[in-house]
Every structure is written in structure tokens, then in C-alpha cells.
Design a protein around this motif. Sequence first.
Motif, PDB file in Angstrom:
ATOM      1  N   LEU A  26       0.857  -1.187   0.000  1.00  0.00           N
ATOM      2  CA  LEU A  26       0.000   0.000   0.000  1.00  0.00           C
ATOM      3  C   LEU A  26       0.885   1.226   0.000  1.00  0.00           C
ATOM      4  O   LEU A  26       1.805   1.337   0.815  1.00  0.00           O
ATOM      5  N   ASP A  27       0.583   2.153  -0.902  1.00  0.00           N
ATOM      6  CA  ASP A  27       1.455   3.289  -1.105  1.00  0.00           C
ATOM      7  C   ASP A  27       0.740   4.594  -0.721  1.00  0.00           C
ATOM      8  O   ASP A  27       0.084   5.211  -1.547  1.00  0.00           O
ATOM      9  N   ALA A  28       0.827   4.956   0.542  1.00  0.00           N
ATOM     10  CA  ALA A  28       0.290   6.237   1.033  1.00  0.00           C
ATOM     11  C   ALA A  28      -1.148   6.496   0.586  1.00  0.00           C
ATOM     12  O   ALA A  28      -1.433   7.486  -0.069  1.00  0.00           O
ATOM     13  N   ILE A  29      -2.033   5.591   0.961  1.00  0.00           N
ATOM     14  CA  ILE A  29      -3.427   5.777   0.531  1.00  0.00           C
ATOM     15  C   ILE A  29      -4.182   6.727   1.463  1.00  0.00           C
ATOM     16  O   ILE A  29      -3.881   6.833   2.653  1.00  0.00           O
ATOM     17  N   ASP A  30      -5.155   7.424   0.880  1.00  0.00           N
ATOM     18  CA  ASP A  30      -6.101   8.265   1.620  1.00  0.00           C
ATOM     19  C   ASP A  30      -7.497   7.731   1.322  1.00  0.00           C
ATOM     20  O   ASP A  30      -7.840   7.530   0.157  1.00  0.00           O
ATOM     21  N   LEU A  31      -8.286   7.510   2.371  1.00  0.00           N
ATOM     22  CA  LEU A  31      -9.641   6.995   2.153  1.00  0.00           C
ATOM     23  C   LEU A  31     -10.532   7.437   3.298  1.00  0.00           C
ATOM     24  O   LEU A  31     -10.266   7.112   4.454  1.00  0.00           O
ATOM     25  N   ASP A  32     -11.561   8.206   2.967  1.00  0.00           N
ATOM     26  CA  ASP A  32     -12.540   8.628   3.969  1.00  0.00           C
ATOM     27  C   ASP A  32     -13.844   7.910   3.715  1.00  0.00           C
ATOM     28  O   ASP A  32     -14.378   7.974   2.610  1.00  0.00           O
ATOM     29  N   ILE A  33     -14.343   7.232   4.730  1.00  0.00           N
ATOM     30  CA  ILE A  33     -15.603   6.505   4.602  1.00  0.00           C
ATOM     31  C   ILE A  33     -16.586   7.140   5.577  1.00  0.00           C
ATOM     32  O   ILE A  33     -16.263   7.348   6.750  1.00  0.00           O
ATOM     33  N   LYS A  34     -17.767   7.466   5.073  1.00  0.00           N
ATOM     34  CA  LYS A  34     -18.745   8.164   5.916  1.00  0.00           C
ATOM     35  C   LYS A  34     -19.474   7.191   6.835  1.00  0.00           C
ATOM     36  O   LYS A  34     -19.615   6.006   6.503  1.00  0.00           O
ATOM     37  N   ALA A  35     -19.988   7.714   7.932  1.00  0.00           N
ATOM     38  CA  ALA A  35     -20.785   6.900   8.849  1.00  0.00           C
ATOM     39  C   ALA A  35     -21.997   6.346   8.110  1.00  0.00           C
ATOM     40  O   ALA A  35     -22.716   7.091   7.448  1.00  0.00           O
ATOM     41  N   GLY A  36     -22.181   5.036   8.176  1.00  0.00           N
ATOM     42  CA  GLY A  36     -23.340   4.412   7.556  1.00  0.00           C
ATOM     43  C   GLY A  36     -23.192   4.140   6.067  1.00  0.00           C
ATOM     44  O   GLY A  36     -24.104   3.618   5.432  1.00  0.00           O
ATOM     45  N   GLU A  37     -22.047   4.461   5.521  1.00  0.00           N
ATOM     46  CA  GLU A  37     -21.851   4.292   4.078  1.00  0.00           C
ATOM     47  C   GLU A  37     -21.564   2.828   3.711  1.00  0.00           C
ATOM     48  O   GLU A  37     -21.008   2.079   4.512  1.00  0.00           O
ATOM     49  N   PHE A  38     -21.938   2.435   2.489  1.00  0.00           N
ATOM     50  CA  PHE A  38     -21.500   1.157   1.928  1.00  0.00           C
ATOM     51  C   PHE A  38     -20.363   1.460   0.962  1.00  0.00           C
ATOM     52  O   PHE A  38     -20.586   1.947  -0.140  1.00  0.00           O
ATOM     53  N   MET A  39     -19.145   1.198   1.412  1.00  0.00           N
ATOM     54  CA  MET A  39     -17.951   1.488   0.599  1.00  0.00           C
ATOM     55  C   MET A  39     -17.357   0.178   0.108  1.00  0.00           C
ATOM     56  O   MET A  39     -17.146  -0.740   0.888  1.00  0.00           O
ATOM     57  N   THR A  40     -17.113   0.083  -1.182  1.00  0.00           N
ATOM     58  CA  THR A  40     -16.481  -1.111  -1.732  1.00  0.00           C
ATOM     59  C   THR A  40     -15.065  -0.807  -2.190  1.00  0.00           C
ATOM     60  O   THR A  40     -14.825   0.212  -2.842  1.00  0.00           O
ATOM     61  N   LEU A  41     -14.148  -1.692  -1.814  1.00  0.00           N
ATOM     62  CA  LEU A  41     -12.775  -1.615  -2.299  1.00  0.00           C
ATOM     63  C   LEU A  41     -12.690  -2.582  -3.482  1.00  0.00           C
ATOM     64  O   LEU A  41     -12.852  -3.791  -3.313  1.00  0.00           O
ATOM     65  N   ARG A 210     -20.412   4.125  -2.608  1.00  0.00           N
ATOM     66  CA  ARG A 210     -19.228   4.574  -3.345  1.00  0.00           C
ATOM     67  C   ARG A 210     -18.242   3.423  -3.469  1.00  0.00           C
ATOM     68  O   ARG A 210     -18.274   2.476  -2.692  1.00  0.00           O
ATOM     69  N   ILE A 211     -17.353   3.564  -4.448  1.00  0.00           N
ATOM     70  CA  ILE A 211     -16.366   2.525  -4.750  1.00  0.00           C
ATOM     71  C   ILE A 211     -14.986   3.178  -4.791  1.00  0.00           C
ATOM     72  O   ILE A 211     -14.823   4.250  -5.371  1.00  0.00           O
ATOM     73  N   ALA A 212     -14.005   2.521  -4.145  1.00  0.00           N
ATOM     74  CA  ALA A 212     -12.612   2.960  -4.268  1.00  0.00           C
ATOM     75  C   ALA A 212     -11.902   1.968  -5.174  1.00  0.00           C
ATOM     76  O   ALA A 212     -11.867   0.769  -4.873  1.00  0.00           O
ATOM     77  N   VAL A 213     -11.362   2.438  -6.294  1.00  0.00           N
ATOM     78  CA  VAL A 213     -10.713   1.538  -7.251  1.00  0.00           C
ATOM     79  C   VAL A 213      -9.216   1.460  -6.942  1.00  0.00           C
ATOM     80  O   VAL A 213      -8.504   2.467  -7.008  1.00  0.00           O
ATOM     81  N   PHE A 214      -8.761   0.254  -6.596  1.00  0.00           N
ATOM     82  CA  PHE A 214      -7.364   0.003  -6.242  1.00  0.00           C
ATOM     83  C   PHE A 214      -6.593  -0.516  -7.453  1.00  0.00           C
ATOM     84  O   PHE A 214      -7.107  -1.305  -8.243  1.00  0.00           O
ATOM     85  N   ASN A 215      -5.340  -0.076  -7.553  1.00  0.00           N
ATOM     86  CA  ASN A 215      -4.443  -0.615  -8.569  1.00  0.00           C
ATOM     87  C   ASN A 215      -3.023  -0.511  -8.037  1.00  0.00           C
ATOM     88  O   ASN A 215      -2.563   0.578  -7.705  1.00  0.00           O
TER      89      ASN A 215
END
Length: 369
Positions: A26-41, A210-215
Amino acid sequence: MMTETHRGAAIAISQTSKRYADFVALDAIDLDIKAGEFMTLLGPSGSGKTTTLNLIAGFTEPDGGRLTIGGQNVLGLPAHKRGIGVVFQHYALFPHMTVARNVAYPLKLRSMRKSERESRVARALAMVKMTDFAHRYPSELSGGQQQRVALARALVFDPPLLLMDEPLGALDKKLREWLQLEIKRIHRELGTTFVYVTHDQEEALVLSDRIAVFNQGRIEQIGTGRELYETPKTLFVGRFMGESSVLRGAFSVANGKTTLSIGEQQVTVPGVLAGKQKPVLLLRPEKLRLLHRHETAPANCNVLDGQIVECIYLGSGAKYEVRLKDDSIAIVRSSEEGDFARGDKVQIAFAAEDARLLADDERAEMTLT
Ligand code: ADP
Ligand code: MG
């Protein structure tokens, strides 16, 4: 249904890295997930999704960065003190315990009274529709039923946060689709924050706020499914989310527009890339129109000649692969079945605003093949 409706916990990850020897997972990631959110990595195998989930859970510690859950710094806090529910693909149930005892286990750990325990277990099993299986052993359940029990066990203590790592990965397609809808319903009922890992972009679209796209250990883009599909910021995101075709060619820039040469023909779109980046055009299959060669294209469309190399009947419409003059392949999807056949000489037409102008990136294609 759970009666307590509480909001879930927000998560803030900033500048967080993880190395294994000299490999940067993992290279210095930033990720904010809101309360109650459905976040997919979302991302291909090895892109850092599980590592991120493990950091949130407390199964591994990062090499640097910050991590808060519900506003509290949790770095250094052991996993069992974080109060998080977890469902993994192979996070097996205890084989020697019945379904009811499996689900009660987290409550026993918390020394909850028996009467309270029983009512909570009953509620959790009802939520995943497994009430009738309470006295069975895991070996007497199907894979889908086992994962529903695992979900009940992860939620029975009302955690503010649920982590799931490819929980449906081992199941067949129909069952997976049904359980996706069940997970979505449960999320809506509980208001808990869900963080879900998958490599399947369709699953991500079905489930997520929301979706966070990893590569390759980085997050390329975070957004709703619609944002990622319609306005990808990178070629990798565009290629990973759904089907697409990519046009490459000699290019020129004038008056705020970019022109690409494909064979003897040119296509022009609004916009110019910054710096010396090489432009490509990303085209979605449903935004392309297929025309016979003698047909006149609609006004203000870009047009390219090609030949159909494949026709695929899809039930709801059809998909065509068209070889363009530069030998690249364009994928066209049409809801009605036109009178096109393999070998036909055709044109593809698209409105300039339907093409995404992006910087070329060899990694985008490499990671996908
Ligand atoms: P994903 O879940 O996206 O498939 P992971 O987060 O599991 O990816 O892994 C990211 C990268 O880190 C992979 O290349 C993987 O091989 C590497 N990795 C993960 N865990 C370890 C470990 N314990 N030791 C060494 N390398 C690891
Ligand atoms: Mg993984």
C-alpha cells in the motif's frame, strides 16, 4: 430486524502505507468513509484491498499514516478491542458448534446474559433468514447458508462497522446475485458502515454507495458507480469499470480540441490533456452506433470505418466486435438486433461528448490481462 437503529462509524485513513520487506503493498493511501456508508474496495488481485481491510480490522499495523474509526485513533489498538464485525471468504464457522452457538459466540465473549443473548441470536438469524437452521451444524449447510450464518455472527453484537472480504467469492452466480441483494437490504436496515472487498465490478455496482478503485497499492479514484463508469479519471478505472474500447493514434491539438488519426480517418473531441501525455479515447459500447457503409451518419458524429469480426447474441440485444482500419477492435452494444452479420463492412459513429479523453497508460492494459 434489529431494533436499535444506530449510525455506523466513520473511518478516516490518511497517508497510510504498508510494506512487506521491500515490496510496497500500500502506497500512502487516503480513504474517507462516511458513517453508515457502503464502501467497496474494488481492484484486481494483489492491488491491496485485503491489506487495507486488515489495517482497519487491526490484523496488521501500517508502516506509517493515520487511521481513525468513529473519530478515535485506533493504531496500536488490538483487533478484539476495535469492536468490528468481520466476514471473510474463508472465515470459517466453528465446526463443532451449532448455528445458534456460532452466532452466540461473540456475545459470550462479551459476557452477555443468557436471555439477552438468546433474543439477539434469534434476531440476527431472522435477519439473514436462517431461523429454521439454528440447530444444524456448519457441515449440514450449503456455502451460501454458511456465509449467511457468518454474517449473522458478525452483526449480532451490533458493531458500528462491518468488514467483508470477498464473502460471496466461492458461490455460484445466481446465489451470489441473490445474496448481494440480501446484504444491501441488511445494510439499509442497520445503518452500519459496511466496507466490502471484491474484484467483481458488477458486484461493486450493485452494492455500493461509493467505490474505491485500487491498482498496484494505490487508489486510482473514489466515486459512485456512475461517476466511475461515466467519468473515469484514469484509463485503468475506465477499463476496469465495465466494457470499453480504446482508440489510439497519431494526434494533434488545436483550439482546445484533440484530433486522433485512425487509419486514414480522423476523430475530434473537445479537450486537451495537460503536459506531454499521450491521449487515448475511451468509448462505451452502448454509446457507439453501428451503421452500414452506405448509411449516412447522424450530424455532428465522429465516424470510423470497420468490419464486423464477431456478432454475439445476448438475449437483450446484441454485441458486435468491429475491427477498425488500424486493426484495433471496437465493441458496440445495441439493444435491438440490427441486420448485421460477421464480415459486414460497417461504420461506427459516436458523439464527441460520449468519448472520454484520457492519458494513455500501459499499466492499465497490463494489469487487466
Ligand atoms: P488483494 O486483496 O487486492 O488481492 P492484498 O492486499 O492481499 O491484495 O495484497 C497486496 C500485495 O501485497 C500482493 O502483492 C501480496 O502478494 C502482498 N502481500 C500481502 N500480504 C503479504 C504478506 N504477509 N507478506 C508478503 N506479501 C504480502
Ligand atoms: Mg484479497
